[in-house]
Design a protein around this motif. Structure first.
Motif, short mmCIF file in Angstrom:
data_model
loop_
_atom_site.label_atom_id
_atom_site.label_comp_id
_atom_site.label_asym_id
_atom_site.label_seq_id
_atom_site.Cartn_x
_atom_site.Cartn_y
_atom_site.Cartn_z
N HIS A 108 0.83 -1.21 0.00
CA HIS A 108 0.00 0.00 0.00
C HIS A 108 0.86 1.26 0.00
O HIS A 108 0.56 2.23 -0.70
CB HIS A 108 -0.91 0.01 1.22
N LEU A 109 1.92 1.23 0.78
CA LEU A 109 2.78 2.41 0.90
C LEU A 109 3.46 2.74 -0.43
O LEU A 109 3.35 3.85 -0.94
CB LEU A 109 3.84 2.18 1.97
N LEU A 110 4.17 1.78 -0.99
CA LEU A 110 5.00 2.04 -2.17
C LEU A 110 4.18 2.23 -3.45
O LEU A 110 4.65 2.87 -4.40
CB LEU A 110 6.02 0.92 -2.37
N LEU A 111 2.96 1.71 -3.46
CA LEU A 111 2.10 1.88 -4.64
C LEU A 111 1.13 3.05 -4.47
O LEU A 111 0.23 3.23 -5.30
CB LEU A 111 1.35 0.58 -4.94
N ASP A 112 1.30 3.84 -3.40
CA ASP A 112 0.47 5.03 -3.19
C ASP A 112 -1.02 4.71 -3.19
O ASP A 112 -1.83 5.42 -3.79
CB ASP A 112 0.75 6.09 -4.28
N LEU A 113 -1.40 3.64 -2.49
CA LEU A 113 -2.80 3.23 -2.49
C LEU A 113 -3.64 3.94 -1.44
O LEU A 113 -4.86 4.03 -1.59
CB LEU A 113 -2.90 1.71 -2.27
N ASP A 114 -3.02 4.45 -0.38
CA ASP A 114 -3.77 5.03 0.72
C ASP A 114 -3.60 6.53 0.86
O ASP A 114 -4.38 7.20 1.54
CB ASP A 114 -3.37 4.39 2.06
N THR A 115 -2.55 7.07 0.26
CA THR A 115 -2.25 8.49 0.46
C THR A 115 -3.13 9.37 -0.41
O THR A 115 -3.55 8.98 -1.50
CB THR A 115 -0.78 8.78 0.14
N THR A 116 -3.41 10.57 0.07
CA THR A 116 -4.24 11.51 -0.67
C THR A 116 -3.48 12.19 -1.80
O THR A 116 -4.08 12.78 -2.69
CB THR A 116 -4.80 12.59 0.27
N GLN A 117 -2.15 12.12 -1.77
CA GLN A 117 -1.31 12.73 -2.80
C GLN A 117 -0.37 11.67 -3.37
O GLN A 117 -0.04 10.69 -2.71
CB GLN A 117 -0.48 13.87 -2.21
N HIS A 118 0.06 11.88 -4.59
CA HIS A 118 1.09 11.00 -5.16
C HIS A 118 2.40 11.24 -4.41
O HIS A 118 2.81 12.38 -4.20
CB HIS A 118 1.29 11.30 -6.64
N VAL A 119 3.05 10.16 -4.03
CA VAL A 119 4.31 10.27 -3.28
C VAL A 119 5.42 9.53 -4.03
O VAL A 119 6.33 10.13 -4.57
CB VAL A 119 4.16 9.70 -1.85
N PHE A 120 5.31 8.21 -4.13
CA PHE A 120 6.39 7.43 -4.73
C PHE A 120 6.28 7.36 -6.26
O PHE A 120 7.25 7.02 -6.92
CB PHE A 120 6.44 6.03 -4.12
#
Length: 427
Positions: A108-120
């Motif tokens: 979830h973290l590395l694929l940006d599944l939970d964040t409100t903004q694009h990160v990785f």
């Protein structure tokens, strides 16, 4: 005396290194005993938090190792050393951990599944963090706890393997890695399963029927069409309702656009696009007509009440099963390839204004909206939207609509869908 930070670091290291038995749970025990849940969530084992408004999944946390290394990278993306250390850490976790929740949260973290903004995947969808996230998903899908969803959950619930298989293939497609995406599709769609509660022959466990058609929930026996032609609209009466009442919808939408803040427009699926602006106002959601519907779109609201829900008494598989919303997109916005949660949800679009240059791409075919006209299509197929060539803000109405083939027999043998319980008389 050992500091709180040192103890938390020790706990994180133990979690990564210990993969089986009771010791795999030592991490949670240590952090809860020494620091308490609230402190841990806000400092040592989370990169993003609900408190900071960085996560959109309210029902889950995002706890994981490598927080310090990843934070250093995010704060200084130009540092090759910070990037190398972050990648070394997450790859070390990938190689050593067999813990289900570590694998799931790192996916979830590395694929940006939970964040409100694009990160990785900010700026590019093809990078080492995304690739490592897909590798976490691959390992997750082979984990016994993930595979056990075939026994533990009904076909109308969201199971682990089809969910992360879908997510991974989409991430690979958005990265331009079509061969890897095809390999992933072939592997998942030809799976078999032999469990204590259920058994599936090869190709039946996840019965995807097309490379561009990979929803996480698959209802068997439904017609699959990327776009529903006008001659099928006898089964989709909402299409004619929208076109016949376009004048009312257009008038109320124009009034709402004059003061979009008062009308209740909000970010629409912010995690699906990086640049631009894509907003919506919900009129119908979770079987309820919203305050904005009654206040801003009163005539449209009364009209929709005659047609929704379309199949009263039938359980929904998702909170998106039937919805009404007005969506606006500013020029320059580009929404990445994605797909809906289930193959029993159709998207009915009515073009309203600013349509010139706007494009809808469904299963690799491009469509254009027309003012006062409907496009009826299956949202469980891969699709993307862009406003690269728009001259003004594009505005449409979308009605999510239950597939017309859905009937009582589809719930037989199922106690629950992903969204709600199935009434006893339908089980």
């Amino acid at each position: 005396m050992t500091s709180s930070r040192q103890l938390a670091t020790l706990a994180a290291i133990l979690l990564v290194q210990l993969s089986e038995g009771f010791l795999a749970g030592l991490y949670d025990t240590l952090v809860e005993q020494f620091f308490g849940k609230a402190t841990v969530e806000s400092t040592e084992d989370v990169l993003f938090s609900h408190e900071a408004g960085e996560l959109h999944c309210e029902d889950r946390e995002l706890r994981h190792p490598c927080v310090a290394e990843l934070r250093n990278f995010i704060e200084d993306r130009n540092s090759t050393e910070a990037e190398a250390l972050a990648l070394e850490c997450v790859r070390g976790v990938l190689a050593s951990s067999e813990d289900f929740w570590v694998l799931k949260n790192m996916t979830h973290l590395l694929l940006d599944l939970d964040t409100t903004q694009h990160v990785f995947d900010k700026g590019t969808r093809d990078n080492e963090f995304i690739a490592t996230g897909v590798d976490f998903a691959r390992k997750l899908m082979e984990h016994p706890e993930c595979l056990m969803d075939f026994d533990k959950k009904s076909e109308l619930e969201c199971r682990c393997v089809p969910l992360y298989g879908k997510i991974s293939t989409l991430k690979l497609k958005n990265a331009g890695k079509l061969e890897e995406a095809k390999e992933m599709f072939d592997k998942v769609s030809t799976m078999s399963w032999e469990g204590e509660q259920r058994s599936y022959a090869a190709g039946e466990a996840v019965p995807w029927d097309d490379f561009f058609h990979t929803p996480q929930i698959w209802v068997r026996g439904l017609r699959s069409m990327q776009v529903w032609p006008r001659e099928t609209w006898k089964d989709l009466p909402i299409c004619s309702v929208l076109e016949d009442n376009f004048g009312i919808i257009q008038e109320e939408t124009a009034r709402a656009m004059a003061d979009d803040a008062a009308a209740g427009f909000e970010d629409a699926y912010r995690f699906l696009y990086d640049k631009g602006e894509w907003n919506r106002v919900l009129l119908y959601h979770k079987r309820e007509f919203t305050e904005e519907c009654h206040r801003v779109f009163p005539k449209t609201c009364e009209l929709m009440k005659k047609w929704l829900p379309s199949k009263p008494g039938l359980p929904w598989t998702s909170d998106q099963q039937e919805q009404v919303m007005v969506i606006k997109m500013k020029p320059g916005t580009d929404v990445e390839l994605h797909s809906g949660p289930a193959n029993n949800i159709l998207n009915i679009h009515l073009g309203i204004s600013g349509l010139e240059g706007a494009k809808l791409v469904v299963a690799n075919k491009t469509y254009n909206w027309e003012e006062g006209k409907v496009i009826a299509w299956d949202g469980s197929y891969d699709h993307s939207i862009n406003c690269h060539e728009c001259k003004e803000t594009r505005v449409i109405m979308m009605v999510r609509y239950m597939h017309p083939d859905m009937a009582e027999h589809h719930y037989k043998g199922n106690k629950r869908t992903h969204f709600e319980d199935v009434p006893e008389h339908l089980q």
